[in-house]
Design a protein around this motif. Structure first.
Motif, PDB file in Angstrom:
ATOM      1  N   HIS A 171       0.871  -1.172   0.000  1.00  0.00           N
ATOM      2  CA  HIS A 171       0.000   0.000   0.000  1.00  0.00           C
ATOM      3  C   HIS A 171       0.910   1.225   0.000  1.00  0.00           C
ATOM      4  O   HIS A 171       2.128   1.113   0.134  1.00  0.00           O
ATOM      5  CB  HIS A 171      -0.884   0.003   1.252  1.00  0.00           C
ATOM      6  CG  HIS A 171      -1.580  -1.301   1.498  1.00  0.00           C
ATOM      7  ND1 HIS A 171      -2.825  -1.589   0.999  1.00  0.00           N
ATOM      8  CD2 HIS A 171      -1.194  -2.419   2.185  1.00  0.00           C
ATOM      9  CE1 HIS A 171      -3.178  -2.814   1.368  1.00  0.00           C
ATOM     10  NE2 HIS A 171      -2.209  -3.342   2.079  1.00  0.00           N
ATOM     11  N   TYR A 172       0.311   2.401  -0.071  1.00  0.00           N
ATOM     12  CA  TYR A 172       1.110   3.634  -0.007  1.00  0.00           C
ATOM     13  C   TYR A 172       0.468   4.603   0.972  1.00  0.00           C
ATOM     14  O   TYR A 172      -0.764   4.697   1.049  1.00  0.00           O
ATOM     15  CB  TYR A 172       1.258   4.268  -1.395  1.00  0.00           C
ATOM     16  CG  TYR A 172       2.122   3.406  -2.279  1.00  0.00           C
ATOM     17  CD1 TYR A 172       3.510   3.506  -2.219  1.00  0.00           C
ATOM     18  CD2 TYR A 172       1.562   2.440  -3.101  1.00  0.00           C
ATOM     19  CE1 TYR A 172       4.317   2.669  -2.983  1.00  0.00           C
ATOM     20  CE2 TYR A 172       2.359   1.595  -3.863  1.00  0.00           C
ATOM     21  CZ  TYR A 172       3.734   1.720  -3.799  1.00  0.00           C
ATOM     22  OH  TYR A 172       4.533   0.881  -4.534  1.00  0.00           O
ATOM     23  N   TYR A 173       1.326   5.278   1.733  1.00  0.00           N
ATOM     24  CA  TYR A 173       0.832   6.217   2.749  1.00  0.00           C
ATOM     25  C   TYR A 173       0.371   7.507   2.070  1.00  0.00           C
ATOM     26  O   TYR A 173       1.160   8.197   1.442  1.00  0.00           O
ATOM     27  CB  TYR A 173       1.954   6.514   3.755  1.00  0.00           C
ATOM     28  CG  TYR A 173       1.658   7.668   4.687  1.00  0.00           C
ATOM     29  CD1 TYR A 173       0.584   7.606   5.577  1.00  0.00           C
ATOM     30  CD2 TYR A 173       2.450   8.809   4.671  1.00  0.00           C
ATOM     31  CE1 TYR A 173       0.309   8.670   6.421  1.00  0.00           C
ATOM     32  CE2 TYR A 173       2.182   9.868   5.529  1.00  0.00           C
ATOM     33  CZ  TYR A 173       1.110   9.789   6.394  1.00  0.00           C
ATOM     34  OH  TYR A 173       0.836  10.841   7.229  1.00  0.00           O
ATOM     35  N   LYS A 174      -0.913   7.785   2.191  1.00  0.00           N
ATOM     36  CA  LYS A 174      -1.522   8.981   1.596  1.00  0.00           C
ATOM     37  C   LYS A 174      -1.043   9.162   0.161  1.00  0.00           C
ATOM     38  O   LYS A 174      -1.041   8.229  -0.607  1.00  0.00           O
ATOM     39  CB  LYS A 174      -1.251  10.202   2.471  1.00  0.00           C
ATOM     40  CG  LYS A 174      -1.992  10.135   3.808  1.00  0.00           C
ATOM     41  CD  LYS A 174      -1.877  11.426   4.572  1.00  0.00           C
ATOM     42  CE  LYS A 174      -2.731  11.360   5.835  1.00  0.00           C
ATOM     43  NZ  LYS A 174      -2.516  12.503   6.714  1.00  0.00           N
ATOM     44  N   GLU A 175      -0.640  10.381  -0.192  1.00  0.00           N
ATOM     45  CA  GLU A 175      -0.228  10.624  -1.586  1.00  0.00           C
ATOM     46  C   GLU A 175       1.261  10.380  -1.787  1.00  0.00           C
ATOM     47  O   GLU A 175       1.802  10.670  -2.848  1.00  0.00           O
ATOM     48  CB  GLU A 175      -0.548  12.066  -2.014  1.00  0.00           C
ATOM     49  CG  GLU A 175      -2.014  12.414  -2.077  1.00  0.00           C
ATOM     50  CD  GLU A 175      -2.579  12.760  -0.712  1.00  0.00           C
ATOM     51  OE1 GLU A 175      -1.814  13.232   0.148  1.00  0.00           O
ATOM     52  OE2 GLU A 175      -3.780  12.532  -0.501  1.00  0.00           O
TER      53      GLU A 175
END
Ligand code: SF4
Length: 213
Positions: A171-175
């Motif tokens: 996954h990726y943290y925010k943008e």
């Protein structure tokens, strides 16, 4: 590259205090201690009423790996450090298995004060404390974030997907482009020893997909 630049500027008698690197920023270190001071005095949610200590976080503030759990437990609240009970011991062993010590990573929680009777922090408490965690992530600027358990996953990934779906995915943290992984919480693994093997699967997944350990 920046240290070479600093060397050249120093040779030219030019002030280099403005040079900013990830690994050596007085500004960031100052911000970190200011943030900790702010947390130590925080009264933003009801968890302030029952705490002995604010458990801000521990480890290397320049770490490549940031580990985020749920909330301090009894021992953590008494001592003021995260993950020092049985679950903490298991986390330390997991890190050791991949040749890391606790000083190689930074460990913190979604909320910084202990919920009564170790209940889950509620949404008001999590959002009251969000500022501290967001700022920690921004100051540490890790290469990977590991979320331990569902509470941390829900908070950081803004999802209600079950753990089984969240694990073994990047996954990726925010943008940002910071890869973020979800592992079972060590406390869950202690309650369900048959699931322990899955943490090794999680570590293997991290090793195969992210170049940090
Ligand atoms: S849990 Fe967070 S927001 Fe609530 S009092 Fe503690 S530091 Fe403040």
């Amino acid at each position: 590259m920046i240290s070479r630049k600093k060397e050249l500027l120093t040779l030219m008698n030019i002030d280099t205090s403005w040079l900013k690197t990830k690994n050596n920023t007085n500004y960031d270190l100052q911000s970190f201690s200011q943030l900790q001071l702010e947390a130590n005095n925080c009264q933003k949610c009801q968890l302030a009423n029952g705490r002995n200590n604010v458990v801000f976080g521990e480890g290397n503030e320049k770490a490549d790996i940031l580990i985020i759990g749920e909330a301090p437990g009894k021992e953590e609240d008494l001592i003021g450090e995260p993950f020092i009970g049985r679950a903490g011991k298991l986390l330390t062993e997991i890190l050791f298995s991949i040749n890391l010590s606790r000083n190689d990573v930074y460990i913190t929680n979604t909320v910084k004060c202990r919920p009564p009777e170790n209940r889950n922090p509620n949404s008001t408490e999590i959002s009251s404390c969000a500022h501290f965690l967001d700022k920690q992530i921004s100051l540490i600027s890790p290469k990977v974030i590991i979320l331990l358990g569902k509470i941390a996953a829900e908070r950081i990934l803004n999802t209600s997907e079950p753990m089984a779906k969240l694990r073994s995915n990047i996954h990726y943290y925010k943008e940002t482009n910071i890869p973020t992984l979800v592992f079972y919480h060590p406390a869950y693994l202690l309650r369900s020893p048959s699931e322990k093997k899955k943490v090794w699967d999680d570590i293997l997944f991290m090793r195969e997909n992210i170049n940090v350990c």
